[in-house]
Design an enzyme around this catalytic site. Structure first.
Site, PDB file in Angstrom:
ATOM      1  N   ASP A  43     -33.068 -17.896  37.673  1.00 40.74           N
ATOM      2  CA  ASP A  43     -33.930 -17.911  38.862  1.00 40.74           C
ATOM      3  C   ASP A  43     -33.059 -17.538  40.056  1.00 40.74           C
ATOM      4  O   ASP A  43     -31.994 -16.937  39.856  1.00 40.74           O
ATOM      5  CB  ASP A  43     -34.630 -19.285  39.000  1.00 40.74           C
ATOM      6  CG  ASP A  43     -35.949 -19.193  39.765  1.00 40.74           C
ATOM      7  OD1 ASP A  43     -35.966 -18.593  40.853  1.00 40.74           O
ATOM      8  OD2 ASP A  43     -36.973 -19.722  39.282  1.00 40.74           O
TER       9      ASP A  43
ATOM     10  N   HIS B  63     -32.707 -14.152  39.934  1.00 38.32           N
ATOM     11  CA  HIS B  63     -33.666 -13.507  40.828  1.00 38.32           C
ATOM     12  C   HIS B  63     -33.058 -13.058  42.148  1.00 38.32           C
ATOM     13  O   HIS B  63     -33.779 -12.634  43.031  1.00 38.32           O
ATOM     14  CB  HIS B  63     -34.852 -14.440  41.103  1.00 38.32           C
ATOM     15  CG  HIS B  63     -35.670 -14.741  39.882  1.00 38.32           C
ATOM     16  ND1 HIS B  63     -36.716 -15.641  39.885  1.00 38.32           N
ATOM     17  CD2 HIS B  63     -35.603 -14.254  38.621  1.00 38.32           C
ATOM     18  CE1 HIS B  63     -37.246 -15.710  38.671  1.00 38.32           C
ATOM     19  NE2 HIS B  63     -36.589 -14.885  37.886  1.00 38.32           N
TER      20      HIS B  63
END
Ligand SMILES: *[C@@H]1O[C@H](CO)[C@@H](O)[C@H](O)[C@H]1NC(C)=O
Ligand SMILES: *[C@@H]1O[C@H](CO)[C@@H](O)[C@H](O)[C@H]1NC(C)=O
Ligand SMILES: *[C@@H]1O[C@H](CO)[C@@H](O)[C@H](O)[C@H]1NC(C)=O
Ligand SMILES: *[C@@H]1O[C@H](CO)[C@@H](O)[C@H](O)[C@H]1NC(C)=O
Length: 365
Positions: free
Chosen positions: A198, A220
Site C-alpha cells: 500500500d 502505492h
C-alpha cells in the site's frame, strides 16, 4: 558477635539495593515483558531485548523525557484478532536505537488479502513523540496491516528503518501502509526502505515534513490523502511537505495526491517532490485527483480542498508498460488547483497518454 555480623550483612544487602547504580544495572536491561513497566519508570537508559508481548496487548512505552532506549533481538506479539496497535512509544527528547532488532509482526497469521476488512488485524507501531526525538536502525517485518502510524507527534526524526513485507505480495498482505501521518508537525523520515502492498508514505494531515532518501517498492507510492474529516480547517490541511532524493519502483503509483470531495474544507499547500526516480510503475507515474468520495475515485472532482503551490522538480523514470499505465493524470475540481510549477517531469513507457484537466506551468501534458 553473631548479632553484629548479622547486622553487617543486612546493612550490606540494604546498601546494595539502595545504590542507584547497582539498581540500574540490575533492572534497566530486561527481556521479560513483566519487567518492562518498572524499567521504563525507573531508568532513563534502558535496553529491551527479545520481548514477547501477550495477546491483545499494546506494549506501551511511555518514556521519561530524555530516555535512551535500545531495542535488541527479535520482538513478537502473541496472536489475537484485534485492532492494535502492537507497540506504542511516546515521550519527549527520546532516542530510540535498534541494535540488530527485528519487530516481527508475523503478518501471515492474519493476512487474508482483505486488509482493513476480513479478519481483524492489529495496526503495528504508533509513534507519538515530541521535542527532538529520534528513532533509528529498526526493522519491521511483515506488519499485519498498517506498519507505522505517526499521530500527535512533533519534532521527531526516523532514520534508517527497514519495512520488509515482500512476503505479503504472495501471501495476502493488503493495506500494509508503510508510514501514515496525521496530526503531526516537524516529522523527518530518511534513509528508509519500504517493501509493502500500500502507500509507502501517506500524509493525512499536518505540516513541516521532510522525506528523504526513501526507497519504496511494491506499494502505492509517495502519497498525500487529505480529507478524512467532515470539519473545516486544520483537520483537512497538509502544508509544507518535501519528498526528495527518493526511488519508487514496482508500485501502482509513483506519486499520488488525493483529496476527498465528501470531506469538509481544507487545503493542500506548499508541497514539493524533488529528484524522484520511478521504475516499473503500473498505473500512474504522477496521479493527482480531487475526486475521492466514500474512499474511492468518483470521477466527479470538487475544490473543497484546493491544492496550491505543488512543485515537481526532476521526477523521472519509467512505467511498467502494463496496458493501463499512464505517466501523468491530473483531475482537478473547478478552481481547485493553482500555482503548480513543474520542471523536468519525464516518465516514459506508459501505454496510455497523459490526461490533465489542469496544466502546471513548465509542463506539457
Ligand atoms: C540512503 O539510504 C540507504 C538505506 O536505505 C543508505 O544505505 C544510504 O547510505 C543512504 N544514502 C545517503 C546518501 O545517505
Ligand atoms: C518547512 O518544513 C521544514 C521541515 O521539513 C522546516 O525546516 C521549514 O522551516 C518549514 N518551513 C516553514 C516556512 O515553516
Ligand atoms: C464547512 O464549510 C462549508 C462551506 O464553506 C459550510 O457549508 C459548512 O457548513 C462548513 N462545515 C462546518 C462543520 O463548519
Ligand atoms: C457515497 O455515499 C453516500 C451515502 O451512502 C451516497 O449517497 C453517495 O451516492 C455515495 N457516492 C458515491 C460516488 O458512491
Amino acid at each position: 558477635m553473631l548479632s553484629i555480623k548479622l547486622f553487617t550483612v543486612v546493612a550490606t544487602v540494604a546498601a546494595v539495593y539502595a545504590n542507584p547504580v547497582d539498581q540500574l544495572d540490575a533492572s534497566c536491561s530486561v527481556s521479560s515483558y513483566d519487567d518492562i513497566a518498572t524499567a521504563v519508570s525507573s531508568c532513563t537508559t534502558l535496553t529491551l531485548t527479545d520481548i514477547t508481548v501477550p495477546a491483545s496487548t499494546t506494549l506501551s512505552l511511555k518514556l521519561q523525557s530524555g530516555t535512551k532506549l535500545t531495542m535488541a533481538g527479535t520482538w513478537k506479539w502473541e496472536y489475537a484478532e484485534w485492532d492494535g496497535p502492537l507497540l506504542e512509544i511516546s515521550g519527549s527528547k527520546v532516542t530510540v536505537t535498534g541494535s540488530s532488532v527485528t519487530l516481527d509482526g508475523r503478518g501471515a497469521k492474519w493476512w487474508d488479502g482483505k486488509g482493513d476488512s476480513g479478519t481483524k488485524k492489529p495496526k503495528f507501531f504508533r509513534i507519538k513523540t515530541t521535542g527532538g526525538s529520534t528513532f533509528s536502525n529498526i526493522k519491521l517485518l511483515n506488519c499485519p496491516r498498517q506498519c507505522v502510524s505517526i499521530n500527535s507527534a512533533s519534532d521527531t526524526t526516523i532514520d534508517n528503518f527497514d519495512l520488509e513485507l515482500t512476503a505479503g505480495d504472495t501471501e495476502g498482505g493488503h493495506n500494509t501502509d508503510g508510514f501514515d501521518i496525521s496530526s503531526s508537525s516537524g516529522i523527518t523520515i530518511k534513509n528508509t526502505v519500504v517493501k509493502n502492498q500500500d502507500d509507502c508514505i501517506a500524509v493525512n494531515q499536518g505540516s513541516n515534513m521532510l522525506f528523504q532518501n526513501m526507497t519504496c517498492s511494491g506499494g502505492h507510492g509517495l502519497s498525500l490523502s487529505v480529507g478524512q474529516s467532515s470539519e473545516n480547517g486544520s483537520k483537512n490541511t497538509v502544508s509544507n511537505i518535501t519528498f526528495i532524493d527518493s526511488t519508487v519502483m514496482k508500485s501502482d503509483n509513483g506519486i499520488h495526491v488525493k483529496t476527498h470531495s465528501d470531506a469538509g474544507t481544507g487545503a493542500v499547500k506548499d508541497v514539493t517532490y524533488q529528484n524522484i526516480k520511478l521504475s516499473g510503475i503500473k498505473k500512474y507515474g504522477i496521479n493527482i485527483q480531487e475526486d475521492y468520495e466514500n474512499g474511492s475515485s468518483s470521477g466527479n472532482p470538487k475544490s473543497n480542498i484546493p491544492i496550491t503551490n505543488l512543485k515537481m522538480i526532476s521526477v523521472t523514470g519509467t512505467m511498467s508498460g502494463d496496458s493501463s499505465s499512464m505517466p501523468v493524470y491530473i483531475l482537478c475540481g473547478s478552481g481547485g488547483c493553482s500555482d503548480w510549477s513543474w520542471s523536468t517531469v519525464s516518465i516514459t513507457n506508459g501505454k496510455k497518454s497523459n490526461s490533465c484537466n489542469f496544466t502546471p506551468s513548465g509542463f506539457t501534458c
